[in-house]
Design an enzyme around this catalytic site. Structure first.
Site, PDB file in Angstrom:
ATOM      1  N   GLY A 105       0.519  -1.157   0.070  1.00 24.58           N
ATOM      2  CA  GLY A 105       0.133  -0.132  -0.211  1.00 24.58           C
ATOM      3  C   GLY A 105       0.822   1.562  -0.009  1.00 24.58           C
ATOM      4  CB  CYS A 106      -0.424   5.098   0.594  1.00 20.16           C
ATOM      5  SG  CYS A 106      -1.832   4.636  -0.387  1.00 20.16           S
ATOM      6  CE1 TYR A 107       3.343  -0.780   5.118  1.00 24.18           C
ATOM      7  CE2 TYR A 107       1.698  -0.513   4.875  1.00 24.18           C
ATOM      8  CZ  TYR A 107       2.507  -1.278   5.103  1.00 24.18           C
ATOM      9  OH  TYR A 107       2.130  -2.655   5.050  1.00 24.18           O
ATOM     10  CB  ALA A 108       5.025   0.312  -0.123  1.00 24.10           C
ATOM     11  CG  PHE A 145      -0.681   7.375   7.365  1.00 21.30           C
ATOM     12  CD1 PHE A 145      -0.152   7.831   8.391  1.00 21.30           C
ATOM     13  CD2 PHE A 145      -0.304   8.714   6.018  1.00 21.30           C
ATOM     14  CE1 PHE A 145       1.128   8.402   8.757  1.00 21.30           C
ATOM     15  CE2 PHE A 145      -0.182   9.331   6.885  1.00 21.30           C
ATOM     16  CZ  PHE A 145       0.584   9.945   8.132  1.00 21.30           C
TER      17      PHE A 145
END
Length: 369
Positions: free
Chosen positions: A154-157, A353
């Site tokens: 997801g977006c924190y990767a 996040f």
């Protein structure tokens, strides 16, 4: 030993569509009546997004002219995962290579032949042999490069990609690590009327970002890695999620997510700074993942930040939307391009996040030659 973010490159598809035009496509695709359409348009107007990039020209067309979606009023039969993954494979390599070349053009002393490690990051598509091997073949990189794939986080990767690169650089001073985050989010449009689907359809765009990290700074402005800290908010496990369905990847993004981030962000920051010789009051530079306008506002309220502190995040959100893992790297690049000698040694605080609910943080320090 420290490692350094030496350059960041970015790339987007050629198709750029105004946010309110996408709202019109969505209203038609969902079969909304006049009242529902007005509510949807209001959601898009307050999103903080002016435009988004996509590999799908269909968002700029009407029924009868589609090349990916069926030319039917209800878009049935709706595209399957197989057709969406074929589209991902068609575009992921070109976006990745464009971002890599944009990155390395900034540091001519680093050549393609000198790259020792490649880390690919994505949550919007996958196949094997994968994007990492295609990048090697396209750029004629050495076949001996060590490859790592970080998928579906997801977006924190991007933070996980940076952590992997940091560990490599600390263990191998000669390493030159290339990280590539490639996300083609818009192929996963879901034809659902639930609020969380309406929100996710209003936020995401396509883009790629590449980072070069090594154990010494280059002659350009760099970011010295200081520390990372990660935490989970288990109560948000069901409020931000990413699942593979028969008709694409489905994002769950509830209205509770900003408040959950708000409740956890101060402790996350305190834990990150606890072992470092840095006080929060010393930090004036922020590179925060713009998961959405409301998320940015909640962080500002909790940490006492102004919109000026968050200006780089708002700029990227406005012009690109949320591009999942690549987005925070776009923010870092926008910030880097604005820095001068007066910012040398200043700390930079970053957040991202994603599913879990995962809260990631990173402290870097500006190194200006």
């Amino acid at each position: 030993m420290k490692s350094y973010i030496c350059a960041i490159g970015t790339a987007n598809p050629t198709v750029c569509i105004p946010q309110m035009q996408i709202a019109g496509f969505m209203a038609d695709a969902l079969g909304f009546d006049a009242a529902e359409t007005r509510k949807l348009q209001a959601l898009y107007r307050v999103s903080g997004i002016e435009q988004r990039f996509t590999v799908l020209e269909d968002y700029n067309k009407s029924v009868g002219d589609f090349t990916f979606f069926p030319n039917t009023a209800n878009l049935e039969p709706f595209p399957t995962v197989k057709s969406r993954m074929a589209l991902y494979k068609q575009h992921a390599l070109d976006l990745s290579v464009a971002a890599i070349l944009d990155c390395l053009n900034q540091i001519p002393e680093v050549t393609l032949a000198s790259i020792t490690h490649l880390v690919t990051v994505s949550c919007t598509g996958m196949y094997a042999p994968g994007l990492d091997i295609e990048i090697l073949e396209e750029l004629l990189l050495p076949s001996t490069i060590q490859r790592t794939a970080i998928n579906f986080m997801g977006c924190y990767a991007a933070f996980n990609g940076l952590k992997v690169a940091d560990n490599i650089c600390q263990s191998n001073p000669k390493a030159k690590v290339l990280i590539v985050c490639t996300e083609i989010c818009t192929i996963h449009f879901q034809k659902h009327k639930e609020p969380d689907h309406l929100v996710s359809n209003a936020l995401f765009g396509d883009g790629a970002a590449a980072v070069l990290m090594q154990a010494r700074p280059t002659e350009s402005t760099c970011l010295q890695i200081e520390s990372f800290h990660c935490d989970l908010v288990p109560a948000g496990k069901k409020d931000m999620a990413w699942h593979i369905s028969d008709f694409g990847f489905e994002m769950t993004l509830s209205s509770y997510v900003p408040e959950m981030i708000k409740k956890g962000i101060r402790q996350l920051t305190n834990n990150l700074l606890a072992s470092l010789n840095t006080n929060f009051s010393d930090i004036n530079l922020f590179a925060i993942h713009p998961g959405g306008r409301k998320i940015l506002e909640c962080i500002e309220h909790e940490l006492g930040l102004t919109k000026h502190h968050n200006r780089y995040a708002y700029e990227i959100l406005r012009h690109f939307g949320n591009m999942s893992s690549a987005t925070v790297l776009f923010v870092l690049k926008a910030m880097l391009e604005s820095l001068g000698t007066e910012h040398h040694n200043e700390p930079v605080l970053s957040f991202a996040f994603g599913p879990g609910l995962t809260l990631e943080s990173m402290l870097t320090r500006v190194h200006y030659v």
